[in-house]
Scaffold this motif. Structure first.
Motif, PDB file in Angstrom:
ATOM      1  N   GLY A 198      45.872  40.985  50.395  1.00  0.00           N
ATOM      2  CA  GLY A 198      46.442  39.921  49.598  1.00  0.00           C
ATOM      3  C   GLY A 198      46.306  40.209  48.120  1.00  0.00           C
ATOM      4  O   GLY A 198      45.594  41.129  47.707  1.00  0.00           O
ATOM      5  N   PRO A 199      46.952  39.422  47.290  1.00  0.00           N
ATOM      6  CA  PRO A 199      46.894  39.632  45.843  1.00  0.00           C
ATOM      7  C   PRO A 199      45.541  39.230  45.276  1.00  0.00           C
ATOM      8  O   PRO A 199      44.845  38.393  45.862  1.00  0.00           O
ATOM      9  CB  PRO A 199      48.007  38.717  45.323  1.00  0.00           C
ATOM     10  CG  PRO A 199      48.048  37.612  46.339  1.00  0.00           C
ATOM     11  CD  PRO A 199      47.768  38.268  47.662  1.00  0.00           C
ATOM     12  N   PRO A 200      45.157  39.812  44.148  1.00  0.00           N
ATOM     13  CA  PRO A 200      43.901  39.388  43.524  1.00  0.00           C
ATOM     14  C   PRO A 200      44.033  37.973  42.993  1.00  0.00           C
ATOM     15  O   PRO A 200      45.080  37.593  42.472  1.00  0.00           O
ATOM     16  CB  PRO A 200      43.701  40.406  42.396  1.00  0.00           C
ATOM     17  CG  PRO A 200      45.077  40.903  42.097  1.00  0.00           C
ATOM     18  CD  PRO A 200      45.812  40.884  43.394  1.00  0.00           C
ATOM     19  N   LEU A 201      42.981  37.170  43.143  1.00  0.00           N
ATOM     20  CA  LEU A 201      42.985  35.835  42.572  1.00  0.00           C
ATOM     21  C   LEU A 201      42.869  35.956  41.056  1.00  0.00           C
ATOM     22  O   LEU A 201      42.364  36.949  40.535  1.00  0.00           O
ATOM     23  CB  LEU A 201      41.830  35.014  43.143  1.00  0.00           C
ATOM     24  CG  LEU A 201      41.775  34.903  44.675  1.00  0.00           C
ATOM     25  CD1 LEU A 201      40.686  33.918  45.086  1.00  0.00           C
ATOM     26  CD2 LEU A 201      43.114  34.479  45.260  1.00  0.00           C
ATOM     27  N   ALA A 202      43.313  34.966  40.362  1.00  0.00           N
ATOM     28  CA  ALA A 202      43.366  35.034  38.903  1.00  0.00           C
ATOM     29  C   ALA A 202      41.977  35.154  38.280  1.00  0.00           C
ATOM     30  O   ALA A 202      41.793  35.789  37.249  1.00  0.00           O
ATOM     31  CB  ALA A 202      44.082  33.799  38.346  1.00  0.00           C
ATOM     32  N   GLU A 203      40.990  34.548  38.919  1.00  0.00           N
ATOM     33  CA  GLU A 203      39.659  34.517  38.329  1.00  0.00           C
ATOM     34  C   GLU A 203      38.763  35.642  38.852  1.00  0.00           C
ATOM     35  O   GLU A 203      38.927  36.111  39.964  1.00  0.00           O
ATOM     36  CB  GLU A 203      38.965  33.182  38.638  1.00  0.00           C
ATOM     37  CG  GLU A 203      39.763  31.947  38.266  1.00  0.00           C
ATOM     38  CD  GLU A 203      40.727  31.534  39.356  1.00  0.00           C
ATOM     39  OE1 GLU A 203      40.668  32.133  40.439  1.00  0.00           O
ATOM     40  OE2 GLU A 203      41.543  30.639  39.110  1.00  0.00           O
ATOM     41  N   ILE A 204      37.832  36.055  38.015  1.00  0.00           N
ATOM     42  CA  ILE A 204      36.750  36.940  38.459  1.00  0.00           C
ATOM     43  C   ILE A 204      35.559  36.029  38.745  1.00  0.00           C
ATOM     44  O   ILE A 204      35.075  35.332  37.859  1.00  0.00           O
ATOM     45  CB  ILE A 204      36.374  37.980  37.391  1.00  0.00           C
ATOM     46  CG1 ILE A 204      37.542  38.925  37.121  1.00  0.00           C
ATOM     47  CG2 ILE A 204      35.139  38.758  37.811  1.00  0.00           C
ATOM     48  CD1 ILE A 204      37.884  39.834  38.274  1.00  0.00           C
ATOM     49  N   ARG A 205      35.115  36.008  39.982  1.00  0.00           N
ATOM     50  CA  ARG A 205      34.028  35.116  40.369  1.00  0.00           C
ATOM     51  C   ARG A 205      32.763  35.900  40.658  1.00  0.00           C
ATOM     52  O   ARG A 205      32.770  36.823  41.468  1.00  0.00           O
ATOM     53  CB  ARG A 205      34.421  34.318  41.618  1.00  0.00           C
ATOM     54  CG  ARG A 205      35.608  33.385  41.429  1.00  0.00           C
ATOM     55  CD  ARG A 205      35.211  32.157  40.617  1.00  0.00           C
ATOM     56  NE  ARG A 205      34.208  31.381  41.320  1.00  0.00           N
ATOM     57  CZ  ARG A 205      34.502  30.467  42.260  1.00  0.00           C
ATOM     58  NH1 ARG A 205      35.745  30.241  42.595  1.00  0.00           N
ATOM     59  NH2 ARG A 205      33.527  29.787  42.841  1.00  0.00           N
ATOM     60  N   GLU A 206      31.709  35.529  39.981  1.00  0.00           N
ATOM     61  CA  GLU A 206      30.392  36.130  40.199  1.00  0.00           C
ATOM     62  C   GLU A 206      30.426  37.649  40.102  1.00  0.00           C
ATOM     63  O   GLU A 206      29.728  38.351  40.846  1.00  0.00           O
ATOM     64  CB  GLU A 206      29.827  35.704  41.564  1.00  0.00           C
ATOM     65  CG  GLU A 206      29.899  34.209  41.831  1.00  0.00           C
ATOM     66  CD  GLU A 206      29.238  33.374  40.759  1.00  0.00           C
ATOM     67  OE1 GLU A 206      28.246  33.837  40.160  1.00  0.00           O
ATOM     68  OE2 GLU A 206      29.720  32.258  40.498  1.00  0.00           O
ATOM     69  N   GLY A 207      31.261  38.193  39.200  1.00  0.00           N
ATOM     70  CA  GLY A 207      31.305  39.637  38.989  1.00  0.00           C
ATOM     71  C   GLY A 207      32.177  40.394  39.972  1.00  0.00           C
ATOM     72  O   GLY A 207      32.126  41.622  40.015  1.00  0.00           O
ATOM     73  N   TYR A 208      32.961  39.680  40.783  1.00  0.00           N
ATOM     74  CA  TYR A 208      33.807  40.323  41.787  1.00  0.00           C
ATOM     75  C   TYR A 208      35.279  39.977  41.559  1.00  0.00           C
ATOM     76  O   TYR A 208      35.613  38.864  41.145  1.00  0.00           O
ATOM     77  CB  TYR A 208      33.434  39.859  43.196  1.00  0.00           C
ATOM     78  CG  TYR A 208      32.069  40.292  43.663  1.00  0.00           C
ATOM     79  CD1 TYR A 208      31.899  41.475  44.385  1.00  0.00           C
ATOM     80  CD2 TYR A 208      30.945  39.517  43.387  1.00  0.00           C
ATOM     81  CE1 TYR A 208      30.654  41.865  44.819  1.00  0.00           C
ATOM     82  CE2 TYR A 208      29.689  39.907  43.820  1.00  0.00           C
ATOM     83  CZ  TYR A 208      29.543  41.085  44.533  1.00  0.00           C
ATOM     84  OH  TYR A 208      28.306  41.474  44.958  1.00  0.00           O
ATOM     85  N   GLU A 209      36.147  40.955  41.846  1.00  0.00           N
ATOM     86  CA  GLU A 209      37.557  40.645  41.998  1.00  0.00           C
ATOM     87  C   GLU A 209      37.745  40.222  43.444  1.00  0.00           C
ATOM     88  O   GLU A 209      37.317  40.913  44.362  1.00  0.00           O
ATOM     89  CB  GLU A 209      38.431  41.865  41.699  1.00  0.00           C
ATOM     90  CG  GLU A 209      39.909  41.605  41.897  1.00  0.00           C
ATOM     91  CD  GLU A 209      40.763  42.839  41.668  1.00  0.00           C
ATOM     92  OE1 GLU A 209      41.364  43.307  42.654  1.00  0.00           O
ATOM     93  OE2 GLU A 209      40.808  43.338  40.535  1.00  0.00           O
ATOM     94  N   ILE A 210      38.391  39.090  43.640  1.00  0.00           N
ATOM     95  CA  ILE A 210      38.543  38.543  44.980  1.00  0.00           C
ATOM     96  C   ILE A 210      40.000  38.646  45.407  1.00  0.00           C
ATOM     97  O   ILE A 210      40.901  38.291  44.643  1.00  0.00           O
ATOM     98  CB  ILE A 210      38.101  37.068  45.028  1.00  0.00           C
ATOM     99  CG1 ILE A 210      36.683  36.927  44.482  1.00  0.00           C
ATOM    100  CG2 ILE A 210      38.185  36.528  46.449  1.00  0.00           C
ATOM    101  CD1 ILE A 210      36.265  35.504  44.243  1.00  0.00           C
ATOM    102  N   ARG A 211      40.221  39.132  46.608  1.00  0.00           N
ATOM    103  CA  ARG A 211      41.567  39.219  47.155  1.00  0.00           C
ATOM    104  C   ARG A 211      41.627  38.434  48.459  1.00  0.00           C
ATOM    105  O   ARG A 211      40.764  38.572  49.317  1.00  0.00           O
ATOM    106  CB  ARG A 211      41.951  40.677  47.419  1.00  0.00           C
ATOM    107  CG  ARG A 211      42.193  41.479  46.153  1.00  0.00           C
ATOM    108  CD  ARG A 211      42.395  42.950  46.470  1.00  0.00           C
ATOM    109  NE  ARG A 211      42.753  43.703  45.286  1.00  0.00           N
ATOM    110  CZ  ARG A 211      43.993  44.089  44.988  1.00  0.00           C
ATOM    111  NH1 ARG A 211      44.978  43.804  45.803  1.00  0.00           N
ATOM    112  NH2 ARG A 211      44.235  44.757  43.882  1.00  0.00           N
ATOM    113  N   SER A 212      42.656  37.641  48.575  1.00  0.00           N
ATOM    114  CA  SER A 212      42.843  36.868  49.794  1.00  0.00           C
ATOM    115  C   SER A 212      44.298  36.447  49.880  1.00  0.00           C
ATOM    116  O   SER A 212      44.961  36.240  48.863  1.00  0.00           O
ATOM    117  CB  SER A 212      41.942  35.630  49.787  1.00  0.00           C
ATOM    118  OG  SER A 212      42.198  34.811  50.918  1.00  0.00           O
ATOM    119  N   GLU A 213      44.788  36.334  51.097  1.00  0.00           N
ATOM    120  CA  GLU A 213      46.153  35.860  51.300  1.00  0.00           C
ATOM    121  C   GLU A 213      46.235  34.341  51.209  1.00  0.00           C
ATOM    122  O   GLU A 213      47.323  33.773  51.213  1.00  0.00           O
ATOM    123  CB  GLU A 213      46.678  36.350  52.652  1.00  0.00           C
ATOM    124  CG  GLU A 213      46.812  37.866  52.718  1.00  0.00           C
ATOM    125  CD  GLU A 213      47.316  38.358  54.064  1.00  0.00           C
ATOM    126  OE1 GLU A 213      47.337  37.540  55.008  1.00  0.00           O
ATOM    127  OE2 GLU A 213      47.688  39.537  54.161  1.00  0.00           O
TER     128      GLU A 213
END
Length: 205
Positions: free
Chosen positions: A118-133
């Motif tokens: 899935g695409p990266p979410l707009a925010e960086i959370r807790e030092g991680y790039e998060i991807r989810s559909e």
């Protein structure tokens, strides 16, 4: 020294270096196997190794869940990096990918190699790039599974593929301490706690 002598000397030096690398690799794999064998009683498992020149892997069980430890060469840009990977069986059916922001800074081709996450979410959370559909679901999991409190226990891993069916985390192999039983058991318990928390979120949905 003649041209032939220089060539032979150069080949000799290269041969010595190559032999040293083979011997060092052989010894390292032997020590990894020894460390994995110490896990056999704690995780009711066994060591699997095709030959002494292949990296060993470990397959075991904790609280009825299969746990696997193995090595895999991953191409990152032009480099080939040896990754050390944990895989823990989970009933979590969704998919959430976390990439350490400082380890994956705009890697060449990163967008192309991770399309199924899935695409990266707009925010960086807790030092991680998060991807989810499913952004809404990813946010809900972060809150309900208390990811903010759980991630520090797994901070050494640069990538975390959470679901479906397993939690798979990986990091560049740093040396023998990575495979020592005290470190392995700490990480396995952290993964187990995370798996349980995510499954509870799924059941409550």
């Amino acid at each position: 020294m003649s041209q032939l002598g220089i060539t032979l000397f150069f080949l000799f030096v290269i041969g010595v270096i190559a032999l040293a690398m083979v011997v060092h690799g052989y010894i390292d794999k032997k020590r990894i196997r020894s460390n994995f064998e110490h896990l056999a009683s704690d995780l009711s498992g066994k060591v699997i190794q095709d030959s002494r020149f292949f990296y060993p892997r470990f397959s075991g069980e904790i609280e009825g869940r299969q746990i696997d430890l193995f090595f895999e060469v991953v191409k990152v840009g032009r480099k080939h990096i040896l990754y050390y990977i944990y895989s823990l069986k989970s009933e979590f059916q969704s998919s959430l990918l976390l990439l350490k922001a400082d380890a994956y800074k705009k890697s060449v081709g990163a967008q192309d190699t991770l399309p199924s996450s899935g695409p990266p979410l707009a925010e960086i959370r807790e030092g991680y790039e998060i991807r989810s559909e499913n952004k809404a679901q990813a946010e809900e999991i972060f809150e309900k599974a208390a990811m903010k409190e759980r991630l520090p226990a797994l901070e050494e891993f640069s990538s975390l593929q959470l679901g479906p069916d397993a939690l798979v985390v990986g990091k560049p192999y740093d040396g023998l301490p990575d495979t020592e039983s005290v470190n392995v058991m700490k990480n396995v318990r952290s993964l187990l706690n995370l798996a349980k928390a995510m499954e509870q979120c799924q059941a409550a949905a």
